[in-house]
Design an enzyme around this catalytic site. Structure first.
Site: not given
Ligand code: 13P
Length: 254
Positions: A9-10, A98, A176, A237-238
């Site tokens: 998920n960018w 989300h 995050g 995410g990250g």
């Molecule tokens: P992170 O991997 O940056 O914690 O984000 C997770 C996320 O929200 C994926 O949708």
């Protein structure tokens, strides 16, 4: 057998060219990794979708998705994007529910139920996110929250329609933050979700549903998380913004 998925998920990152460069690297690194029932999905901002869908042609184990879609079929909703439009550029998936959409854009379970219907009606596969906040976990409400997010967001679907849904458990406190749920904490919730699916639909539906974990998943912790009986992959995410990290997470399945 249920599908194993690692989805990136960018979020609202990367300009057009940066996204294309990253995706090309990812395809090159994962095209031979994701095999059989395993799939890699990249959920990009809308601006990248058409180009990424072109790049992905010919790779059956790599797909692209959006991060949101409007609940209406079409109409006077300035600035919004419809499920039909997303589907028309070649995307297969859409993230719905989300926690950032729930938190910053006030998306309720009721609205998400409508978005889910519209996405499915237009042939998109929803990656439906659920998860509790830190406050809810500390108050020991996490099971109730998960239960109501499922009941109000997706349990109006019949078993056939539900079969197209991928679930993602993303504890908000792990997104995050660098604080990952332990594999025991994640497995406990995933098993609970599967139990809810069995009670609502059937054991077969519960066994066939892909349930992803999301929240500070990285190349170091992915293998341990993915080894849990009820965790079928990750929503990243990250770490999905770096081709090496993301592909290392894909490889964590092997
Ligand atoms: P992170 O991997 O940056 O914690 O984000 C997770 C996320 O929200 C994926 O949708």
């Amino acid at each position: 057998m249920r599908k194993k998925i690692v989805a990136g998920n960018w979020k609202m990152n990367l300009d057009y060219q940066e996204g294309l460069t990253l995706f090309s690297e990812v395809i090159n690194m994962v095209k031979d990794e994701a095999t059989g029932s395993q799939q890699v999905v990249v959920c990009s901002p809308f601006i990248h979708l058409h180009s990424l869908a072109q790049l992905v042609k010919g790779y059956t184990n790599v797909a692209v998705g959006a991060q949101n879609a409007h609940q209406a079929e079409s109409g006077a909703y300035t600035g919004e994007i419809s499920a039909k439009q997303i589907k028309s550029v070649g995307a297969e998936y859409v993230i719905l529910g989300h926690s950032e959409r729930r938190q910053y854009f006030g998306e309720s379970n009721e609205l998400l139920a409508k978005k889910t219907d519209t996405a499915l009606a237009n042939g998109l596969l929803p990656i439906f996110c659920i998860g509790e906040t830190l406050q809810q976990r500390e108050a020991n409400e996490h099971f109730d929250i998960i239960k109501s997010q499922l009941a109000e967001g997706v349990f109006h679907l019949d078993a056939d329609a539900f079969g197209k849904i991928v679930l993602a458990y993303e504890p908000v406190w792990a997104i995050g933050t660098g604080v990952t749920a332990t594999s025991d904490q994640a497995q406990e919730i995933h098993a609970f979700i599967r139990q809810e699916l069995a009670a609502k639909y059937s054991q077969q539906v519960a066994d066939d549903t892909t349930i992803l974990y999301g929240g500070s998943c990285n190349p170091k912790n992915a293998a341990e998380l993915f080894a849990c009986a009820d965790i079928d992959g990750g929503l990243i995410g990250g770490a999905s913004l770096k081709s090496r990290d993301f592909t290392d997470i894909v490889k964590a399945f092997n």
